[in-house]
Motif scaffolding. Structure first.
Motif, PDB file in Angstrom:
ATOM      1  N   ASN A 262      -7.759   2.518   5.060  1.00 60.92           N
ATOM      2  CA  ASN A 262      -7.040   1.590   5.883  1.00 60.92           C
ATOM      3  C   ASN A 262      -6.819   2.050   7.559  1.00 60.92           C
ATOM      4  O   ASN A 262      -7.339   3.291   7.536  1.00 60.92           O
ATOM      5  CB  ASN A 262      -5.581   1.198   5.555  1.00 60.92           C
ATOM      6  CG  ASN A 262      -4.668   2.261   5.508  1.00 60.92           C
ATOM      7  OD1 ASN A 262      -4.627   3.201   4.642  1.00 60.92           O
ATOM      8  ND2 ASN A 262      -3.902   2.532   6.659  1.00 60.92           N
TER       9      ASN A 262
ATOM     10  N   ASP B  38      -1.390  -0.750   8.140  1.00 58.84           N
ATOM     11  CA  ASP B  38      -1.024   0.265   7.409  1.00 58.84           C
ATOM     12  C   ASP B  38      -1.349   0.079   5.813  1.00 58.84           C
ATOM     13  O   ASP B  38      -1.289   0.964   4.829  1.00 58.84           O
ATOM     14  CB  ASP B  38       0.647   0.158   7.129  1.00 58.84           C
ATOM     15  CG  ASP B  38       1.270   0.615   8.441  1.00 58.84           C
ATOM     16  OD1 ASP B  38       0.834   1.129   9.308  1.00 58.84           O
ATOM     17  OD2 ASP B  38       2.399   0.038   8.594  1.00 58.84           O
ATOM     18  N   TYR B  39      -2.079  -1.123   5.597  1.00 56.34           N
ATOM     19  CA  TYR B  39      -2.676  -1.546   4.338  1.00 56.34           C
ATOM     20  C   TYR B  39      -3.985  -1.775   4.132  1.00 56.34           C
ATOM     21  O   TYR B  39      -4.635  -1.871   2.907  1.00 56.34           O
ATOM     22  CB  TYR B  39      -1.498  -2.678   3.615  1.00 56.34           C
ATOM     23  CG  TYR B  39      -0.391  -2.493   3.784  1.00 56.34           C
ATOM     24  CD1 TYR B  39       0.386  -1.753   2.704  1.00 56.34           C
ATOM     25  CD2 TYR B  39       0.515  -2.985   4.826  1.00 56.34           C
ATOM     26  CE1 TYR B  39       1.738  -1.842   2.698  1.00 56.34           C
ATOM     27  CE2 TYR B  39       1.830  -2.762   4.934  1.00 56.34           C
ATOM     28  CZ  TYR B  39       2.519  -1.980   3.875  1.00 56.34           C
ATOM     29  OH  TYR B  39       3.941  -1.726   3.936  1.00 56.34           O
ATOM     30  N   CYS B  40      -4.681  -1.962   5.269  1.00 59.27           N
ATOM     31  CA  CYS B  40      -6.251  -2.400   5.140  1.00 59.27           C
ATOM     32  C   CYS B  40      -6.892  -1.847   6.583  1.00 59.27           C
ATOM     33  O   CYS B  40      -6.083  -1.603   7.487  1.00 59.27           O
ATOM     34  CB  CYS B  40      -6.223  -3.803   4.917  1.00 59.27           C
ATOM     35  SG  CYS B  40      -5.695  -4.962   6.308  1.00 59.27           S
TER      36      CYS B  40
ATOM     37  N   ARG C 211      -2.037  -3.309  -2.513  1.00 57.89           N
ATOM     38  CA  ARG C 211      -1.867  -1.775  -2.545  1.00 57.89           C
ATOM     39  C   ARG C 211      -1.007  -1.266  -3.880  1.00 57.89           C
ATOM     40  O   ARG C 211      -1.427  -0.333  -4.384  1.00 57.89           O
ATOM     41  CB  ARG C 211      -1.257  -1.415  -1.219  1.00 57.89           C
ATOM     42  CG  ARG C 211      -2.112  -1.244  -0.216  1.00 57.89           C
ATOM     43  CD  ARG C 211      -2.934  -0.057  -0.437  1.00 57.89           C
ATOM     44  NE  ARG C 211      -4.133  -0.358   0.732  1.00 57.89           N
ATOM     45  CZ  ARG C 211      -5.387   0.368   0.373  1.00 57.89           C
ATOM     46  NH1 ARG C 211      -5.519   0.812  -0.562  1.00 57.89           N
ATOM     47  NH2 ARG C 211      -6.307   0.268   1.455  1.00 57.89           N
ATOM     48  N   ASN C 212      -0.108  -2.048  -4.134  1.00 56.75           N
ATOM     49  CA  ASN C 212       0.701  -1.457  -5.280  1.00 56.75           C
ATOM     50  C   ASN C 212      -0.029  -1.703  -6.511  1.00 56.75           C
ATOM     51  O   ASN C 212       0.053  -0.853  -7.461  1.00 56.75           O
ATOM     52  CB  ASN C 212       1.782  -2.686  -5.444  1.00 56.75           C
ATOM     53  CG  ASN C 212       3.023  -2.311  -4.512  1.00 56.75           C
ATOM     54  OD1 ASN C 212       3.088  -1.394  -3.798  1.00 56.75           O
ATOM     55  ND2 ASN C 212       3.780  -3.483  -4.150  1.00 56.75           N
TER      56      ASN C 212
ATOM     57  N   ASN D 184      -3.276   3.826  -3.142  1.00 54.93           N
ATOM     58  CA  ASN D 184      -3.396   4.170  -1.657  1.00 54.93           C
ATOM     59  C   ASN D 184      -4.925   4.597  -1.567  1.00 54.93           C
ATOM     60  O   ASN D 184      -5.185   4.695   0.005  1.00 54.93           O
ATOM     61  CB  ASN D 184      -2.277   5.048  -1.139  1.00 54.93           C
ATOM     62  CG  ASN D 184      -1.058   4.502  -0.867  1.00 54.93           C
ATOM     63  OD1 ASN D 184      -0.953   3.192  -0.770  1.00 54.93           O
ATOM     64  ND2 ASN D 184       0.145   5.243  -1.385  1.00 54.93           N
TER      65      ASN D 184
ATOM     66  N   LEU E  50      -1.187  -8.294   1.070  1.00 57.42           N
ATOM     67  CA  LEU E  50      -1.779  -6.813   1.268  1.00 57.42           C
ATOM     68  C   LEU E  50      -0.922  -5.826   0.786  1.00 57.42           C
ATOM     69  O   LEU E  50      -1.423  -4.861  -0.066  1.00 57.42           O
ATOM     70  CB  LEU E  50      -1.919  -6.497   2.643  1.00 57.42           C
ATOM     71  CG  LEU E  50      -2.850  -7.262   3.520  1.00 57.42           C
ATOM     72  CD1 LEU E  50      -2.764  -6.756   4.894  1.00 57.42           C
ATOM     73  CD2 LEU E  50      -4.408  -6.716   2.992  1.00 57.42           C
ATOM     74  N   LYS E  51       0.575  -6.029   0.638  1.00 58.88           N
ATOM     75  CA  LYS E  51       1.196  -4.780   0.076  1.00 58.88           C
ATOM     76  C   LYS E  51       1.000  -5.028  -1.432  1.00 58.88           C
ATOM     77  O   LYS E  51       1.091  -3.965  -2.214  1.00 58.88           O
ATOM     78  CB  LYS E  51       2.788  -5.290   0.533  1.00 58.88           C
ATOM     79  CG  LYS E  51       3.077  -4.885   1.837  1.00 58.88           C
ATOM     80  CD  LYS E  51       4.639  -5.228   2.133  1.00 58.88           C
ATOM     81  CE  LYS E  51       5.224  -4.940   3.432  1.00 58.88           C
ATOM     82  NZ  LYS E  51       6.565  -5.471   3.635  1.00 58.88           N
TER      83      LYS E  51
END
Length: 218
Positions: free
Chosen positions: A170, A129-131, A97-98, A102, A93-94
């Motif tokens: 998210n 925090d990501y999805c 996002r990268n 966002n 997920l990180k």
């Protein structure tokens, strides 16, 4: 403001079957998902190693989705396997996002069984925090958890507002009204090993592939 809402759907897919595909398709219609990326695991931290090879599982995935344009295959966890490291959802997920920023809407599809096991996942408290999390019902699993911390966490983030999933990129948990498909890959492998037909549980070309390559004792 999220522009589009896409989803990642992780799994061993050993083999992929209608218990994966049909709820995902129903979910896409229910909340107007733009796209679903199937995310095959290579070294699943919480499961036994797959019986089919990575290349065989990928071949079955490609055959299963060739008539469903809403699906694609995300290879990032397979690629990561070349480094001989376990693949953790939070790291995936990180990385997503990268790559996408966002503002893009991202959801991660989970079965009800996986939701109840979430406290065993690596850094699970930071997933939102990501999805968003989209929960598909599974036969035989209760709606509630006995884990008070998990129960409180779900209650704090749960929403029934589909519009909210599209407005925010998210942060929410949504329980989908997907059909209950009482199909598991474990049962399919066992039936094939016992020389029983599972033809109705899988896309035709996946069933043919299993027969041709003598997978799972076929």
């Amino acid at each position: 403001m999220a522009k589009v809402l896409t989803a990642l759907f992780g799994g061993t897919f050993d083999p992929i079957h209608y218990g994966h595909l049909l709820p995902a398709i129903a979910l896409a219609k229910e909340i107007k998902l733009a796209h679903i990326s199937l995310l095959p695991n290579h070294i699943p931290p919480h499961k036994p190693q797959p019986e089919a090879t990575t290349s065989q599982r990928l071949a079955m995935l490609r055959l299963a989705i060739e008539n469903y344009p809403i699906f694609s295959i995300d290879m990032r966890e397979i690629t990561k396997a070349k480094l001989d490291k376990p693949s953790y959802t939070i790291d995936t997920l990180k990385a997503w996002r990268n790559e996408n920023g966002n503002s893009q809407g991202l959801a991660f599809i989970l079965g009800q069984d996986s939701l109840l096991n979430l406290p065993t996942w690596h850094n699970w408290q930071t997933l939102l925090d990501y999805c968003h999390l989209l929960i598909c019902r599974r036969p035989g699993y209760a709606d509630n958890t006995n884990d008070p911390f998990l129960k409180k966490w779900i209650k704090r983030h749960q929403t029934n507002d589909i519009a909210l999933l599209h407005q925010n990129s998210n942060g929410s948990i949504y329980f989908a009204n997907t059909p209950l498909e009482d199909i598991s890959a474990t049962e399919i492998r066992q039936q094939i090993s016992s020389k029983k037909s599972c033809e109705t549980l899988l896309p035709a070309k996946v069933w043919q592939y299993i027969q041709i390559h003598h997978l799972y004792g076929a």
